[in-house]
Design a protein around this motif. Structure first.
Motif, PDB file in Angstrom:
ATOM      1  N   LEU A  71       0.849  -1.186   0.000  1.00  0.00           N
ATOM      2  CA  LEU A  71       0.000   0.000   0.000  1.00  0.00           C
ATOM      3  C   LEU A  71       0.886   1.237   0.000  1.00  0.00           C
ATOM      4  O   LEU A  71       1.830   1.351   0.776  1.00  0.00           O
ATOM      5  CB  LEU A  71      -0.896  -0.011   1.235  1.00  0.00           C
ATOM      6  CG  LEU A  71      -1.771   1.225   1.460  1.00  0.00           C
ATOM      7  CD1 LEU A  71      -2.772   1.380   0.340  1.00  0.00           C
ATOM      8  CD2 LEU A  71      -2.470   1.127   2.817  1.00  0.00           C
ATOM      9  N   VAL A  72       0.559   2.188  -0.872  1.00  0.00           N
ATOM     10  CA  VAL A  72       1.345   3.416  -0.979  1.00  0.00           C
ATOM     11  C   VAL A  72       0.404   4.569  -1.286  1.00  0.00           C
ATOM     12  O   VAL A  72      -0.659   4.376  -1.890  1.00  0.00           O
ATOM     13  CB  VAL A  72       2.426   3.266  -2.065  1.00  0.00           C
ATOM     14  CG1 VAL A  72       1.805   3.077  -3.438  1.00  0.00           C
ATOM     15  CG2 VAL A  72       3.403   4.427  -2.052  1.00  0.00           C
ATOM     16  N   GLN A  73       0.782   5.757  -0.875  1.00  0.00           N
ATOM     17  CA  GLN A  73      -0.019   6.938  -1.199  1.00  0.00           C
ATOM     18  C   GLN A  73       0.241   7.409  -2.616  1.00  0.00           C
ATOM     19  O   GLN A  73       1.326   7.152  -3.179  1.00  0.00           O
ATOM     20  CB  GLN A  73       0.298   8.063  -0.222  1.00  0.00           C
ATOM     21  CG  GLN A  73      -0.225   7.819   1.194  1.00  0.00           C
ATOM     22  CD  GLN A  73      -0.058   9.036   2.071  1.00  0.00           C
ATOM     23  OE1 GLN A  73       0.852   9.828   1.876  1.00  0.00           O
ATOM     24  NE2 GLN A  73      -0.941   9.174   3.056  1.00  0.00           N
TER      25      GLN A  73
ATOM     26  N   GLY B 284       1.456   9.385  -5.627  1.00  0.00           N
ATOM     27  CA  GLY B 284       2.701  10.115  -5.758  1.00  0.00           C
ATOM     28  C   GLY B 284       3.909   9.356  -5.255  1.00  0.00           C
ATOM     29  O   GLY B 284       5.052   9.762  -5.502  1.00  0.00           O
ATOM     30  N   GLY B 285       3.658   8.269  -4.569  1.00  0.00           N
ATOM     31  CA  GLY B 285       4.739   7.472  -4.015  1.00  0.00           C
ATOM     32  C   GLY B 285       5.328   6.492  -5.010  1.00  0.00           C
ATOM     33  O   GLY B 285       4.955   6.480  -6.187  1.00  0.00           O
ATOM     34  N   SER B 286       6.249   5.662  -4.520  1.00  0.00           N
ATOM     35  CA  SER B 286       6.960   4.709  -5.368  1.00  0.00           C
ATOM     36  C   SER B 286       6.957   3.321  -4.743  1.00  0.00           C
ATOM     37  O   SER B 286       6.872   3.173  -3.522  1.00  0.00           O
ATOM     38  CB  SER B 286       8.410   5.157  -5.561  1.00  0.00           C
ATOM     39  OG  SER B 286       8.481   6.427  -6.166  1.00  0.00           O
ATOM     40  N   LEU B 287       7.037   2.332  -5.606  1.00  0.00           N
ATOM     41  CA  LEU B 287       7.200   0.934  -5.203  1.00  0.00           C
ATOM     42  C   LEU B 287       8.085   0.251  -6.227  1.00  0.00           C
ATOM     43  O   LEU B 287       8.076   0.624  -7.414  1.00  0.00           O
ATOM     44  CB  LEU B 287       5.860   0.202  -5.158  1.00  0.00           C
ATOM     45  CG  LEU B 287       4.990   0.285  -3.904  1.00  0.00           C
ATOM     46  CD1 LEU B 287       3.687  -0.465  -4.135  1.00  0.00           C
ATOM     47  CD2 LEU B 287       5.708  -0.234  -2.684  1.00  0.00           C
ATOM     48  N   ARG B 288       8.814  -0.745  -5.757  1.00  0.00           N
ATOM     49  CA  ARG B 288       9.621  -1.562  -6.680  1.00  0.00           C
ATOM     50  C   ARG B 288       9.191  -3.005  -6.523  1.00  0.00           C
ATOM     51  O   ARG B 288       9.316  -3.581  -5.432  1.00  0.00           O
ATOM     52  CB  ARG B 288      11.107  -1.425  -6.407  1.00  0.00           C
ATOM     53  CG  ARG B 288      11.995  -2.074  -7.486  1.00  0.00           C
ATOM     54  CD  ARG B 288      13.446  -1.801  -7.225  1.00  0.00           C
ATOM     55  NE  ARG B 288      14.341  -2.380  -8.213  1.00  0.00           N
ATOM     56  CZ  ARG B 288      14.940  -1.667  -9.177  1.00  0.00           C
ATOM     57  NH1 ARG B 288      14.725  -0.366  -9.258  1.00  0.00           N
ATOM     58  NH2 ARG B 288      15.749  -2.268 -10.051  1.00  0.00           N
TER      59      ARG B 288
ATOM     60  N   LEU C 297       3.011   7.079  -8.447  1.00  0.00           N
ATOM     61  CA  LEU C 297       1.877   6.173  -8.524  1.00  0.00           C
ATOM     62  C   LEU C 297       0.556   6.910  -8.370  1.00  0.00           C
ATOM     63  O   LEU C 297       0.452   7.906  -7.643  1.00  0.00           O
ATOM     64  CB  LEU C 297       2.002   5.084  -7.463  1.00  0.00           C
ATOM     65  CG  LEU C 297       2.996   3.976  -7.823  1.00  0.00           C
ATOM     66  CD1 LEU C 297       3.446   3.219  -6.593  1.00  0.00           C
ATOM     67  CD2 LEU C 297       2.384   3.023  -8.840  1.00  0.00           C
ATOM     68  N   ARG C 298      -0.442   6.392  -9.065  1.00  0.00           N
ATOM     69  CA  ARG C 298      -1.783   6.967  -9.063  1.00  0.00           C
ATOM     70  C   ARG C 298      -2.782   5.943  -8.551  1.00  0.00           C
ATOM     71  O   ARG C 298      -2.538   4.737  -8.664  1.00  0.00           O
ATOM     72  CB  ARG C 298      -2.162   7.381 -10.492  1.00  0.00           C
ATOM     73  CG  ARG C 298      -1.190   8.320 -11.165  1.00  0.00           C
ATOM     74  CD  ARG C 298      -1.445   8.402 -12.653  1.00  0.00           C
ATOM     75  NE  ARG C 298      -0.506   9.280 -13.337  1.00  0.00           N
ATOM     76  CZ  ARG C 298      -0.389   9.370 -14.659  1.00  0.00           C
ATOM     77  NH1 ARG C 298      -1.162   8.629 -15.443  1.00  0.00           N
ATOM     78  NH2 ARG C 298       0.493  10.207 -15.189  1.00  0.00           N
ATOM     79  N   PRO C 299      -3.925   6.375  -8.048  1.00  0.00           N
ATOM     80  CA  PRO C 299      -4.932   5.398  -7.593  1.00  0.00           C
ATOM     81  C   PRO C 299      -5.331   4.399  -8.682  1.00  0.00           C
ATOM     82  O   PRO C 299      -5.602   3.234  -8.388  1.00  0.00           O
ATOM     83  CB  PRO C 299      -6.110   6.293  -7.186  1.00  0.00           C
ATOM     84  CG  PRO C 299      -5.462   7.570  -6.748  1.00  0.00           C
ATOM     85  CD  PRO C 299      -4.285   7.754  -7.683  1.00  0.00           C
ATOM     86  N   GLU C 300      -5.320   4.844  -9.929  1.00  0.00           N
ATOM     87  CA  GLU C 300      -5.699   3.934 -11.020  1.00  0.00           C
ATOM     88  C   GLU C 300      -4.636   2.867 -11.300  1.00  0.00           C
ATOM     89  O   GLU C 300      -4.863   1.962 -12.107  1.00  0.00           O
ATOM     90  CB  GLU C 300      -6.004   4.715 -12.307  1.00  0.00           C
ATOM     91  CG  GLU C 300      -4.916   5.654 -12.763  1.00  0.00           C
ATOM     92  CD  GLU C 300      -5.130   7.088 -12.287  1.00  0.00           C
ATOM     93  OE1 GLU C 300      -5.619   7.274 -11.136  1.00  0.00           O
ATOM     94  OE2 GLU C 300      -4.796   8.014 -13.063  1.00  0.00           O
TER      95      GLU C 300
END
Length: 124
Positions: A11-13, A15-19, A86-89
């Motif tokens: 889970l991320v907000q 505008g955030g990032s994940l790898r 990142l975006r909600p979509e």
């Protein structure tokens, strides 16, 4: 036989990032094109990013261009998906996949091997 195992979802907000990372087993790893796909409940699985056998050629869905990047490491038998802004979509189950062939492959039906998926949730 090729087996793929994804990790790194969460889970991320916005505008955030994940790898995301995908570990691939198989003796002929460098003869496969690799890709990332995503799927929301009730929707078709869609192409996100793909790379050729050495990772130097890549292709991205228009919706993620400039935000996502695919990285392949043939020494480690891994393929990662770096996701930024990142975006909600972008909320989906993300799958890595392998397709026989040396070139970038964007067509879902050409992929023979799939991971179990990792969930990404982006809150607004």
């Amino acid at each position: 036989q090729v087996q793929l195992v994804e990790s790194g979802g969460g889970l991320v907000q916005a505008g955030g990032s994940l790898r995301l990372s995908c570990a691939v087993s198989g003796r002929t790893f460098n003869t496969y094109a690799l890709g990332w796909f995503r799927q929301a409940p009730g929707k078709e699985r869609e192409f996100v990013a793909g790379c050729n056998w050495n990772g130097r050629a890549t292709n991205y869905a228009d919706s993620v261009k400039g935000r996502f990047a695919i990285f392949r490491d043939n020494a480690k038998n891994t393929v990662d998906l770096q996701m930024t802004n990142l975006r909600p979509e972008d909320t989906d189950i993300y799958y890595c996949a392998a397709a026989p062939g040396m070139l970038v492959i964007t067509t879902l039906s050409h992929y023979d091997y799939w991971g179990q998926g990792t969930e990404v949730s982006v809150s607004s």
